[in-house]
Design an enzyme around this catalytic site. Structure first.
Site, mmCIF file in Angstrom:
data_model
loop_
_atom_site.group_PDB
_atom_site.id
_atom_site.type_symbol
_atom_site.label_atom_id
_atom_site.label_comp_id
_atom_site.label_asym_id
_atom_site.label_seq_id
_atom_site.Cartn_x
_atom_site.Cartn_y
_atom_site.Cartn_z
ATOM 1 N N TYR A 120 -39.102 5.401 14.561
ATOM 2 C CA TYR A 120 -40.177 6.108 15.267
ATOM 3 C C TYR A 120 -41.446 5.256 15.397
ATOM 4 C CZ TYR A 120 -37.647 10.578 14.938
ATOM 5 O OH TYR A 120 -36.724 11.599 15.052
ATOM 6 N N LYS A 167 -29.911 4.712 3.695
ATOM 7 C CA LYS A 167 -28.620 4.213 4.175
ATOM 8 C C LYS A 167 -28.608 2.701 3.934
ATOM 9 C CE LYS A 167 -24.715 5.036 6.347
ATOM 10 N NZ LYS A 167 -23.613 5.763 5.744
ATOM 11 N N ASP A 199 -26.073 10.271 5.131
ATOM 12 C CA ASP A 199 -25.007 11.072 5.744
ATOM 13 C C ASP A 199 -24.376 12.014 4.714
ATOM 14 O OD1 ASP A 199 -24.146 8.770 4.516
ATOM 15 O OD2 ASP A 199 -22.665 8.227 6.027
ATOM 16 N N ASP A 223 -36.680 13.659 9.316
ATOM 17 C CA ASP A 223 -36.826 14.556 10.457
ATOM 18 C C ASP A 223 -35.561 15.396 10.613
ATOM 19 O OD1 ASP A 223 -38.078 15.644 12.613
ATOM 20 O OD2 ASP A 223 -37.625 14.001 13.993
ATOM 21 N N ASP A 227 -34.841 19.611 9.366
ATOM 22 C CA ASP A 227 -34.378 20.660 10.282
ATOM 23 C C ASP A 227 -33.102 21.303 9.755
ATOM 24 O OD1 ASP A 227 -36.462 20.028 12.040
ATOM 25 O OD2 ASP A 227 -35.188 20.509 13.765
#
Ligand code: ATP
Length: 326
Positions: A120, A167, A199, A223, A227
């Protein structure tokens, strides 16, 4: 000392839930002064600018900002405000409240997300026709700052561990650095440092989120996972968030302008009132913040409730009930 709060209702249900949260803040013993400011689609239509200078100045001068939501212009409002407060941490608690239909009713976790870097950072290009790239930025300084924030938050709030999500097995250099710094910072605290690949974390959260408390993540992973966590605890109307920075802090509900119900006076004010509770705690009014949260919790348990939670109450009736319970 009086703290100054910039209040930006914005668009849609922001115009309903923010005044409700301000009424709750006024009912506490915190010494606050409110400065109203405009941002979003409506002011952009009138003036051509979704974030007028007066609003920028109000945010810059304030000790904290309470924001509702902005519609189409959300990116033109939220990103500059995050920049104005120097926000590096996005704090998103996901807690299942009693009486609310949650997938996992015992969920009580907080995602502490690095807010400025990763994919981002905005470094994207088309290097040849049909070939695009995105540069993932992770610096030692920013990783240290967010890690210190997460461990400090965990220590202050009675947690015994921080889970570092990354990761680094694939993004060895960038997430490798994020992970290494997190462990380095964690070693300075009397807290366990755990790690989960991002993951695998998605699966763990879906199956059993109750094993997590404070979760430290780089930008994109935070992010997405926040959610996911939101979905576990019963929806958008209940989720608060904080953007904490060097030069201030901004608090906002996770939900948007909800145009489908805007203007009807039935928006659930809980997410914004809980954001206001985080604001109180950020300014050092820990007792007042806890009181507000308790009052919201009792109201969710005993009613009245807005239609999104199966009730028939209006926004203001819920706010009144919270104030009464304070
Ligand atoms: P935006 O474009 O501003 O993001 P949106 O409708 O796409 O708006 P949200 O505002 O987050 O996204 O709303 C998603 C759904 O959740 C809508 O159906 C909305 O009515 C509902 N919702 C969101 N917030 C609330 C709330 N505070 N109270 C009740 N329902 C809500």
């Amino acid at each position: 000392m009086t703290h100054e709060i910039a209040v930006i209702p914005g668009d849609g249900i922001g115009q309903e839930v923010v005044p409700a949260a301000v009424r709750v803040l006024r009912a506490t013993d915190a010494d606050l002064r409110f400065v109203e400011a405009e941002a979003g689609d409506a002011v952009a239509e009138r003036t051509g600018d979704p974030l007028p200078n007066a609003t920028r100045e109000a945010v810059a001068a304030a000790d904290a900002t309470l924001l509702g939501a902005a519609g189409e212009t959300a990116a033109d409002v939220i990103l500059p405000i995050r920049e104005l407060v120097g926000s590096f941490a996005n704090v998103r608690p996901a807690r299942a409240y009693p009486g609310v239909d949650a997938v996992h009713p015992d969920t009580d976790l907080v995602i502490v997300r690095e807010n400025t870097q990763g994919v981002y950072a905005g470094i994207e290009s088309e290097i040849a026709p049909g070939v695009t790239t995105c540069t993932r930025v992770i610096t030692e300084d920013a990783s240290r700052q967010i890690a210190e924030f997460a461990f400090e938050y965990a220590a202050e709030n009675g947690h015994d561990a921080v889970t570092v999500v990354h990761k680094a097995n694939v993004m060895r250099t960038t997430d490798g650095l994020f992970r290494e710094v997190a462990f380095e910072v964690g070693a300075e605290y009397d807290l366990a440092v755990e790690e989960v690949l991002m993951d695998a974390m998605a699966t763990h959260l879906a199956l059993d989120p109750t094993q997590y408390g404070v979760v430290l993540t780089p930008n994109l992973a935070g992010d997405v996972l926040s959610d996911l966590a939101a979905g576990l605890v019963g929806g958008l109307g209940l989720l608060p968030s904080a953007n904490v920075g060097d030069d201030g802090a901004m608090f906002e509900p996770v939900h948007g302008t909800a145009p489908d119900i805007a203007g009807e006076g039935i928006a659930n004010p809980a997410a914004t009132i809980l954001s206001a509770a985080m604001l109180l705690e950020h300014l050092g009014y820990d007792g007042e913040g806890a009181r507000v949260r308790d009052a919201v919790e009792t109201t969710l348990e005993d009613g009245p409730l807005t239609p999104d939670l199966g009730g028939e109450a209006f926004t203001d009736e819920v706010a009144d009930a919270v104030i009464e319970r304070l």
